[in-house]
Enzyme design. Structure first.
Site, PDB file in Angstrom:
ATOM      1  N   VAL A 155       0.830  -1.207   0.000  1.00 45.00           N
ATOM      2  CA  VAL A 155       0.000   0.000   0.000  1.00 45.00           C
ATOM      3  C   VAL A 155       0.868   1.262   0.000  1.00 45.00           C
ATOM      4  CG1 VAL A 155      -1.742   1.311   1.274  1.00 45.00           C
ATOM      5  CG2 VAL A 155      -1.951  -1.171   1.077  1.00 45.00           C
ATOM      6  N   GLN A 177      10.092   0.555   8.929  1.00 44.15           N
ATOM      7  CA  GLN A 177      10.903   0.042  10.041  1.00 44.15           C
ATOM      8  C   GLN A 177      11.796  -1.141   9.635  1.00 44.15           C
ATOM      9  OE1 GLN A 177       8.003  -1.141  13.002  1.00 44.15           O
ATOM     10  NE2 GLN A 177       7.232  -2.847  11.783  1.00 44.15           N
ATOM     11  N   SER A 207       5.135  -9.007   2.656  1.00 42.52           N
ATOM     12  CA  SER A 207       6.389  -9.722   2.439  1.00 42.52           C
ATOM     13  C   SER A 207       6.182 -11.207   2.197  1.00 42.52           C
ATOM     14  CB  SER A 207       7.329  -9.503   3.618  1.00 42.52           C
ATOM     15  OG  SER A 207       7.611  -8.123   3.725  1.00 42.52           O
ATOM     16  N   HIS A 208       5.033 -11.736   2.617  1.00 45.29           N
ATOM     17  CA  HIS A 208       4.831 -13.152   2.340  1.00 45.29           C
ATOM     18  C   HIS A 208       3.455 -13.440   1.749  1.00 45.29           C
ATOM     19  CE1 HIS A 208       2.734 -12.686   6.018  1.00 45.29           C
ATOM     20  NE2 HIS A 208       3.819 -12.537   6.729  1.00 45.29           N
ATOM     21  N   HIS A 254      -3.393 -16.158   9.938  1.00 45.97           N
ATOM     22  CA  HIS A 254      -4.078 -16.989   8.955  1.00 45.97           C
ATOM     23  C   HIS A 254      -3.050 -17.981   8.432  1.00 45.97           C
ATOM     24  CE1 HIS A 254      -5.426 -17.741   4.835  1.00 45.97           C
ATOM     25  NE2 HIS A 254      -4.524 -16.925   4.365  1.00 45.97           N
ATOM     26  N   TYR A 278      -7.937 -21.922  -0.073  1.00 44.33           N
ATOM     27  CA  TYR A 278      -7.540 -21.478  -1.413  1.00 44.33           C
ATOM     28  C   TYR A 278      -6.182 -22.077  -1.765  1.00 44.33           C
ATOM     29  CZ  TYR A 278      -4.634 -17.925   0.927  1.00 44.33           C
ATOM     30  OH  TYR A 278      -3.704 -17.285   1.713  1.00 44.33           O
ATOM     31  N   TRP A 319      -6.121  -5.401   1.157  1.00 48.54           N
ATOM     32  CA  TRP A 319      -5.514  -6.598   0.571  1.00 48.54           C
ATOM     33  C   TRP A 319      -4.602  -6.193  -0.590  1.00 48.54           C
ATOM     34  CZ3 TRP A 319      -8.630 -11.718   0.190  1.00 48.54           C
ATOM     35  CH2 TRP A 319      -9.273 -11.967   1.402  1.00 48.54           C
ATOM     36  N   ASP A 368     -28.456  12.774   1.145  1.00 49.91           N
ATOM     37  CA  ASP A 368     -29.685  13.563   1.071  1.00 49.91           C
ATOM     38  C   ASP A 368     -30.209  13.744   2.491  1.00 49.91           C
ATOM     39  OD1 ASP A 368     -30.513  10.903   1.324  1.00 49.91           O
ATOM     40  OD2 ASP A 368     -32.233  11.139  -0.022  1.00 49.91           O
TER      41      ASP A 368
HETATM   42  P1  FAD Z   1       2.137  -4.373   5.170  1.00 42.72           P
HETATM   43  O1  FAD Z   1       2.674  -5.139   4.041  1.00 42.72           O
HETATM   44  O2  FAD Z   1       2.073  -5.047   6.474  1.00 42.72           O
HETATM   45  O3  FAD Z   1       3.007  -3.081   5.267  1.00 42.72           O
HETATM   46  C1  FAD Z   1       2.984  -2.234   6.384  1.00 42.72           C
HETATM   47  C2  FAD Z   1       4.398  -1.806   6.637  1.00 42.72           C
HETATM   48  O4  FAD Z   1       4.403  -0.833   7.669  1.00 42.72           O
HETATM   49  C3  FAD Z   1       5.244  -2.956   7.108  1.00 42.72           C
HETATM   50  O5  FAD Z   1       6.294  -3.194   6.205  1.00 42.72           O
HETATM   51  C4  FAD Z   1       5.753  -2.503   8.463  1.00 42.72           C
HETATM   52  O6  FAD Z   1       7.076  -2.881   8.732  1.00 42.72           O
HETATM   53  C5  FAD Z   1       5.593  -0.992   8.368  1.00 42.72           C
HETATM   54  N1  FAD Z   1       5.460  -0.371   9.685  1.00 42.72           N
HETATM   55  C6  FAD Z   1       4.599  -0.714  10.653  1.00 42.72           C
HETATM   56  N2  FAD Z   1       4.807   0.028  11.753  1.00 42.72           N
HETATM   57  C7  FAD Z   1       5.822   0.867  11.446  1.00 42.72           C
HETATM   58  C8  FAD Z   1       6.499   1.885  12.180  1.00 42.72           C
HETATM   59  N3  FAD Z   1       6.192   2.179  13.443  1.00 42.72           N
HETATM   60  N4  FAD Z   1       7.497   2.547  11.573  1.00 42.72           N
HETATM   61  C9  FAD Z   1       7.833   2.267  10.288  1.00 42.72           C
HETATM   62  N5  FAD Z   1       7.244   1.306   9.566  1.00 42.72           N
HETATM   63  C10 FAD Z   1       6.241   0.620  10.141  1.00 42.72           C
HETATM   64  N6  FAD Z   1      -4.009 -10.497   0.099  1.00 42.72           N
HETATM   65  C11 FAD Z   1      -4.420 -10.724  -1.150  1.00 42.72           C
HETATM   66  O7  FAD Z   1      -4.886  -9.808  -1.806  1.00 42.72           O
HETATM   67  N7  FAD Z   1      -4.344 -11.957  -1.708  1.00 42.72           N
HETATM   68  C12 FAD Z   1      -3.834 -12.993  -1.035  1.00 42.72           C
HETATM   69  O8  FAD Z   1      -3.770 -14.097  -1.546  1.00 42.72           O
HETATM   70  C13 FAD Z   1      -3.412 -12.794   0.291  1.00 42.72           C
HETATM   71  N8  FAD Z   1      -2.956 -13.831   1.007  1.00 42.72           N
HETATM   72  C14 FAD Z   1      -2.442 -13.602   2.237  1.00 42.72           C
HETATM   73  C15 FAD Z   1      -1.869 -14.654   2.914  1.00 42.72           C
HETATM   74  C16 FAD Z   1      -1.279 -14.454   4.130  1.00 42.72           C
HETATM   75  C17 FAD Z   1      -0.665 -15.610   4.832  1.00 42.72           C
HETATM   76  C18 FAD Z   1      -1.284 -13.163   4.710  1.00 42.72           C
HETATM   77  C19 FAD Z   1      -0.642 -12.897   6.017  1.00 42.72           C
HETATM   78  C20 FAD Z   1      -1.885 -12.119   4.040  1.00 42.72           C
HETATM   79  C21 FAD Z   1      -2.472 -12.326   2.814  1.00 42.72           C
HETATM   80  N9  FAD Z   1      -3.081 -11.294   2.108  1.00 42.72           N
HETATM   81  C22 FAD Z   1      -3.495 -11.506   0.835  1.00 42.72           C
HETATM   82  C23 FAD Z   1      -3.273  -9.972   2.717  1.00 42.72           C
HETATM   83  C24 FAD Z   1      -2.205  -9.007   2.262  1.00 42.72           C
HETATM   84  O9  FAD Z   1      -0.970  -9.596   2.406  1.00 42.72           O
HETATM   85  C25 FAD Z   1      -2.241  -7.742   3.063  1.00 42.72           C
HETATM   86  O10 FAD Z   1      -3.555  -7.287   3.199  1.00 42.72           O
HETATM   87  C26 FAD Z   1      -1.394  -6.653   2.423  1.00 42.72           C
HETATM   88  O11 FAD Z   1      -0.129  -7.129   2.119  1.00 42.72           O
HETATM   89  C27 FAD Z   1      -1.281  -5.461   3.321  1.00 42.72           C
HETATM   90  O12 FAD Z   1      -0.398  -4.526   2.764  1.00 42.72           O
HETATM   91  P2  FAD Z   1       0.014  -3.237   3.572  1.00 42.72           P
HETATM   92  O13 FAD Z   1       0.957  -2.470   2.741  1.00 42.72           O
HETATM   93  O14 FAD Z   1      -1.189  -2.554   4.052  1.00 42.72           O
HETATM   94  O15 FAD Z   1       0.686  -3.807   4.896  1.00 42.72           O
HETATM   95  N1  THG Z   2     -36.790  11.284   7.324  1.00 44.96           N
HETATM   96  C1  THG Z   2     -36.060  12.323   7.749  1.00 44.96           C
HETATM   97  N2  THG Z   2     -34.820  12.555   7.283  1.00 44.96           N
HETATM   98  C2  THG Z   2     -34.266  11.715   6.382  1.00 44.96           C
HETATM   99  C3  THG Z   2     -34.993  10.626   5.896  1.00 44.96           C
HETATM  100  C4  THG Z   2     -36.290  10.411   6.399  1.00 44.96           C
HETATM  101  N3  THG Z   2     -33.015  11.936   5.947  1.00 44.96           N
HETATM  102  C5  THG Z   2     -32.317  10.913   5.230  1.00 44.96           C
HETATM  103  C6  THG Z   2     -33.230  10.235   4.250  1.00 44.96           C
HETATM  104  N4  THG Z   2     -34.425   9.799   4.940  1.00 44.96           N
HETATM  105  C7  THG Z   2     -33.592  11.223   3.200  1.00 44.96           C
HETATM  106  N5  THG Z   2     -34.426  10.675   2.176  1.00 44.96           N
HETATM  107  C8  THG Z   2     -35.667  11.144   1.862  1.00 44.96           C
HETATM  108  C9  THG Z   2     -36.169  10.824   0.626  1.00 44.96           C
HETATM  109  C10 THG Z   2     -37.403  11.324   0.220  1.00 44.96           C
HETATM  110  C11 THG Z   2     -38.113  12.136   1.071  1.00 44.96           C
HETATM  111  C12 THG Z   2     -37.650  12.413   2.324  1.00 44.96           C
HETATM  112  C13 THG Z   2     -36.400  11.923   2.723  1.00 44.96           C
HETATM  113  C14 THG Z   2     -39.410  12.753   0.627  1.00 44.96           C
HETATM  114  N6  THG Z   2     -39.456  13.216  -0.636  1.00 44.96           N
HETATM  115  C15 THG Z   2     -40.648  13.815  -1.212  1.00 44.96           C
HETATM  116  C16 THG Z   2     -40.648  13.584  -2.717  1.00 44.96           C
HETATM  117  O1  THG Z   2     -39.587  13.250  -3.268  1.00 44.96           O
HETATM  118  O2  THG Z   2     -41.691  13.724  -3.281  1.00 44.96           O
HETATM  119  C17 THG Z   2     -40.744  15.283  -0.946  1.00 44.96           C
HETATM  120  C18 THG Z   2     -39.664  16.103  -1.526  1.00 44.96           C
HETATM  121  C19 THG Z   2     -39.952  17.579  -1.461  1.00 44.96           C
HETATM  122  O3  THG Z   2     -41.123  17.981  -1.332  1.00 44.96           O
HETATM  123  O4  THG Z   2     -38.954  18.334  -1.580  1.00 44.96           O
HETATM  124  O5  THG Z   2     -40.344  12.836   1.364  1.00 44.96           O
HETATM  125  O6  THG Z   2     -36.969   9.422   6.067  1.00 44.96           O
HETATM  126  N7  THG Z   2     -36.555  13.139   8.653  1.00 44.96           N
END
Ligand code: FAD
Ligand code: THG
Length: 834
Positions: free
Chosen positions: A37, A58, A69-70, A247, A278, A380, A568
């Site tokens: 990330v 770090q 890393s893995h 995991h 998987y 992820w 809204d």
């Molecule tokens: P990280 O890779 O953990 O990076 C965070 C970094 O921050 C680290 O390098 C750490 O050292 C650094 N850091 C933390 N604290 C500090 C600090 N105080 N100072 C400086 N640096 C710091 N995802 C998938 O999409 N597909 C998969 O198949 C999958 N399989 C997985 C299998 C396993 C076994 C595991 C463990 C994970 C898997 N994941 C998978 C998840 C995926 O690995 C993670 O979600 C992803 O790598 C996270 O990335 P990241 O950059 O957020 O975190």
């Molecule tokens: N009640 C109250 N607040 C809300 C909602 C609610 N806020 C979030 C969400 N729900 C907002 N959504 C709507 C959607 C439609 C209407 C009210 C809230 C509604 N519309 C009429 C129409 O479209 O004909 C009147 C519009 C107008 O005259 O301007 O009544 O449920 N408190």
């Protein structure tokens, strides 16, 4: 990789940064963490001209020891979440185009998910539907095709599969390297063996990041620390709601059946979700991951630092020793599916740590409490590049080009941020990661968490509770079962759409249209906005004209700067400087708080107050006798508010109705809630009042065409496309998003009401919609319209004429539907305005 922290070298100029000549100079950015990330983010930020970027890590590069890393790097793009699918699509696209020394960062072997039960096969059809809806190639395939794609499986246990040719393996460390190189060429600096120990701030703004190697001044800081997020969060004084869990991942010994393998992997990545497993190839071995074991939570504050971990013979801080006892049942399952494994054993394995959030989604965005401090965590590898792009857009342009509300760090309720909630829910997400989850399926624990003051009465009436935002929400009441007989026959439902559904909902909907019903609206978010600047503030933040006398209620929209619908709202002016706002998610509160000037106070009053909707043609007959105030049409007009008493209970009454019937929302304080319920219940007896739940509620609002923010429309849509342009007053003073709307052309897509042709057919939402045989959009929300006798589905589609025939795909079947005219029910508003 050494540094002189206090005087940051000026960013190197590169051809790309010249392209941004007109932009203000790059702010000083520090990214914490060089996992996938952090590396992707540095690449995306520098590509946008923010070149003064330092990434602090770090551990030692290029494999610093975090989850990346893995990671085995499986990338399955299909997801019920459109946002996650978009993230994954971008990751595939980006990594496919990245190379290091001629090796691509993505190995597009495809993906295969297997079903060994009819339930799973149905789920795979639904997943194919999501794929079509979000623009991913994927199809449900026969058992024979599964065998062809993965010859080692025992096809006799497989009933079908889902094949996605564009999925595959991300080479995560390679992709990190490629992005480090690109970002470095644009001026970014990656400093490994720098452990962040503190975050400095002044006046609510981040100013610097402290490490064991010195302090780095910064205007913007992004924590991309993966599962260490809570540790960095604490340094910044911010809760980071994620739970690290271990995991299991293991590799088999060399398999004779794979002895000829040349490539690192050539068969599709494989999922066997029925057993939480998987698989991928590692040349002539198979790598296997399991989610089948008990959750193994890890305390991020107790994770050993890198070097010490090495000294203790642990590969990395994020990998824990393999627990054989947890593996045993999964190994049996592996051997059941893949007979070739019966003659072999695993050769290595570890328990690797990564992040789980209470809802399984990433945590992204800038903290309001500490401006300039961002989170990009619980991501992820699959979603990493997409997340990095979105966060970079958000930082540089002020908003991401994708709807991120499901990932927004502000989405959690206060009651959802306790460490015990995060631990319990995070662990549950681990357990459920491959489960078949119904869209209405509630969480099981912790419940009940939040209840309205009427909870005891709801239980007495046999409420069927589902959960939302931590609230117990009645979906229907068993007490209304006797009303079902009077309805006449209802169409049979398939097993899936019959889950969390009851014909009682139809009876409650009928009672609302014909008599009167009480709805618990307590979970509806309520904000109080007060102060001398309140009117100007709300009028500037939203689209409708709020300059009306006290007593007015206005439906209005919160837009972002690009004209996208952020929410809204209903705004009730209760006094000259006092407003009550009906809102959607906690993000609305955050947005108002971020922008509120000092003479405006914004407060969430949801907890501590409650609300009952009294709706139906007899609503006035029920309420009027309880009050001396005039509740006639003339005395209490539509979209007006009054503060009055009903019996003993002080209430704020608002005449509006999300179900499209005559009636009021009645608000009072929580202590008086039960009394209010009992007062209305007693008064309603002679009118045949019923308590009604959300299942009926959703049906009625769909018939009326009222949008549900977050589902039907998000900030990806402007008000005109979303069909809420009537709430935009271009002729009033300036408001956020106005300029963007001025240049918005004619809509080319529209939130389109569809009626299913077959009165017995239902769909549930997120299904793909086909126009002339090709996927053209997707259903947002859907529900049976009991008054109309048809299922109503709203869908994002190109502009189509009323009457156009389309098809909605449901479980692989093409269900015919027709574009309808809005509103579908009571277009003349005769039921509400009387
Ligand atoms: P990280 O890779 O953990 O990076 C965070 C970094 O921050 C680290 O390098 C750490 O050292 C650094 N850091 C933390 N604290 C500090 C600090 N105080 N100072 C400086 N640096 C710091 N995802 C998938 O999409 N597909 C998969 O198949 C999958 N399989 C997985 C299998 C396993 C076994 C595991 C463990 C994970 C898997 N994941 C998978 C998840 C995926 O690995 C993670 O979600 C992803 O790598 C996270 O990335 P990241 O950059 O957020 O975190
Ligand atoms: N009640 C109250 N607040 C809300 C909602 C609610 N806020 C979030 C969400 N729900 C907002 N959504 C709507 C959607 C439609 C209407 C009210 C809230 C509604 N519309 C009429 C129409 O479209 O004909 C009147 C519009 C107008 O005259 O301007 O009544 O449920 N408190």
């Amino acid at each position: 990789m050494s540094s002189t922290p206090e005087n940051r070298a000026p960013a190197t100029r590169t051809p790309e940064s010249h392209a941004h000549e007109n932009r203000p100079p790059s702010p000083r950015v520090v990214v914490i963490g060089a996992g996938i990330v952090g590396c992707s983010l540095a690449d995306e930020l520098t590509a946008r001209g923010w070149t003064d970027v330092i990434v602090l890590e770090q551990g030692p590069l290029p494999a610093p020891g975090g989850s990346t890393s893995h990671a085995p790097g499986l990338v399955f793009q299909t997801s019920p979440s459109k946002t996650l699918a978009e993230f994954a699509k971008y990751t595939v696209e980006k990594f496919s185009a990245l190379e290091v020394d001629g090796l691509s960062c993505f190995n597009q072997v495809g993906g295969l998910e297997l079903a060994t039960t009819p339930e799973r096969l149905a789920e795979l059809h639904r997943r194919a539907g999501y794929a079509a809806a979000w623009g991913i190639r994927g199809e449900v395939v026969s058992t024979a095709r599964c065998k062809e794609l993965w010859p080692l499986i025992d096809e006799s246990v497989v009933v079908g599969g889902y094949h996605t040719p564009d999925d595959g393996l991300a080479r995560a460390l390679l992709a990190s390297r490629a992005q480090i190189e690109r970002a470095t060429a644009r001026g970014a600096r990656f400093l490994d063996r720098h452990t962040v120990t503190g975050i400095e701030q002044e006046n609510g703004k981040v100013t610097a990041v402290v490490t064991d190697q010195g302090t780095f001044p910064a205007d913007q800081v992004v924590s991309a620390a993966g599962f260490w997020g809570p540790v960095i969060g604490r340094m910044a004084g911010i809760d980071v709601p994620l739970q690290p869990l271990a995991h299991q991942y293991a590799k088999t010994a060399k398999l004779p059946d794979l002895a000829d393998a040349m490539a690192e992997a050539s068969k599709p990545i494989l999922r066997f979700q029925d057993r939480d497993l998987y698989f991928r190839e590692h040349t002539d071995r198979i790598g296997i991951g399991s989610y089948a074991h008990k959750p193994l939570p890890v305390d991020p504050f107790a994770v050993l630092p890198y070097d010490e971990a090495r000294a203790q013979n642990m590969d990395m801080p994020s990998s824990y020793p393999f627990t054989t006892e947890d593996w045993a049942p999964s190994w049996d399952d592996c051997r059941w599916l893949i007979p070739a494994l019966r003659d072999t054993d695993i050769e290595e394995g570890f328990n690797g740590v990564f992040s789980f959030t209470p809802d399984g989604m990433p945590v992204l965005g800038e903290s309001r409490q500490l401006r300039g401090f961002w989170l990009a965590e619980a991501v992820w590898v699959t979603h990493s590049a997409g997340v990095a792009k979105a966060v970079a857009e958000w930082m540089v342009d002020g908003r991401p080009s994708l709807d991120l509300h499901e990932c927004d760090l502000t989405r959690f309720e206060e009651a959802q941020r306790s460490p015990s909630y995060v631990r319990e829910r995070g662990s549950q997400q681990f357990v459920e990661v491959y489960d078949v989850i119904h869209p209405l399926q509630p969480m099981e624990q912790p419940r009940p968490l939040r209840v309205s003051p009427f909870y005891a009465r709801q239980q007495q009436l046999g409420a069927y509770f589902l959960e939302g935002g931590g609230w117990e929400r009645p979906h229907w009441y068993e007490a209304n079962a006797p009303l079902v007989d009077a309805l006449g026959p209802l169409p049979e439902r398939d097993a899936w759409s019959a889950r969390h559904w009851s014909p009682i909902a139809a009876a409650e909907a009928r009672a609302t249209r014909e008599k009167v019903a009480l709805y618990d609206m307590t979970p509806l978010r309520r904000l109080e906005v007060t102060g001398p600047g309140a009117l100007d503030f709300l009028n500037r933040m939203t689209t409708n004209n709020l300059r009306k006398k006290p007593g007015a209620v206005t439906y209005t929209l919160l837009l972002d700067e690009t004209g996208g619908v952020r929410s809204d709202l209903t705004v009730a002016r209760l006094g000259p400087d006092r407003f009550q706002v009906g809102a959607n998610s906690p993000t609305d509160l955050d947005r108002l708080l971020r922008h509120a000037p000092t003479d405006v106070q914004v407060r969430d009053i949801t907890s501590g107050t409650c609300c009952i909707g009294v709706w139906g043609p007899l609503a006035r007959d029920l309420v009027q006798p309880l009050t001396r105030d005039d509740f006639s049409h003339e005395g209490f007009g539509y979209f007006r508010a009054k503060e009055t008493y009903l019996g003993h209970v002080p209430v704020t009454a608002m005449r509006l109705s999300y179900v499209g019937e005559l009636g009021w929302e009645l608000y009072t304080s929580a202590d008086l809630g039960l009394r209010l319920w009992d007062t209305l219940w007693a008064a309603g007896q002679e009118h045949g009042v019923v308590a009604a739940g959300r299942s009926a509620f959703n049906s009625l609002r769909l018939e009326k065409g009222y949008r549900s923010w977050g589902t039907d429309m998000t900030d990806e849509h402007n008000p005109f496309e979303a069909g809420v342009g009537f709430a935009v007053r271009m002729d009033k003073e300036d408001f956020v998003g106005r300029a963007a709307l001025e240049s918005a052309g004619e809509p080319t897509r529209r939130l389109t009401p569809l009626l299913l042709d077959d009165p017995a057919a239902v769909v549930l939402g997120k299904e793909p919609v086909y126009v002339d045989g090709t996927p053209a959009g997707y259903v947002t929300s859907a529900g049976y319209g009991y008054t109309l006798g048809r299922c109503v589905a709203y869908a994002w589609l190109p502009v189509l004429a009323t009457g156009t025939g389309v098809h909605i795909e449901y479980f692989g079947e093409k269900v015919p539907a027709t574009v309808a005219d809005e509103p579908l029910f009571d277009p003349k508003m005769t039921r509400i305005r009387r």
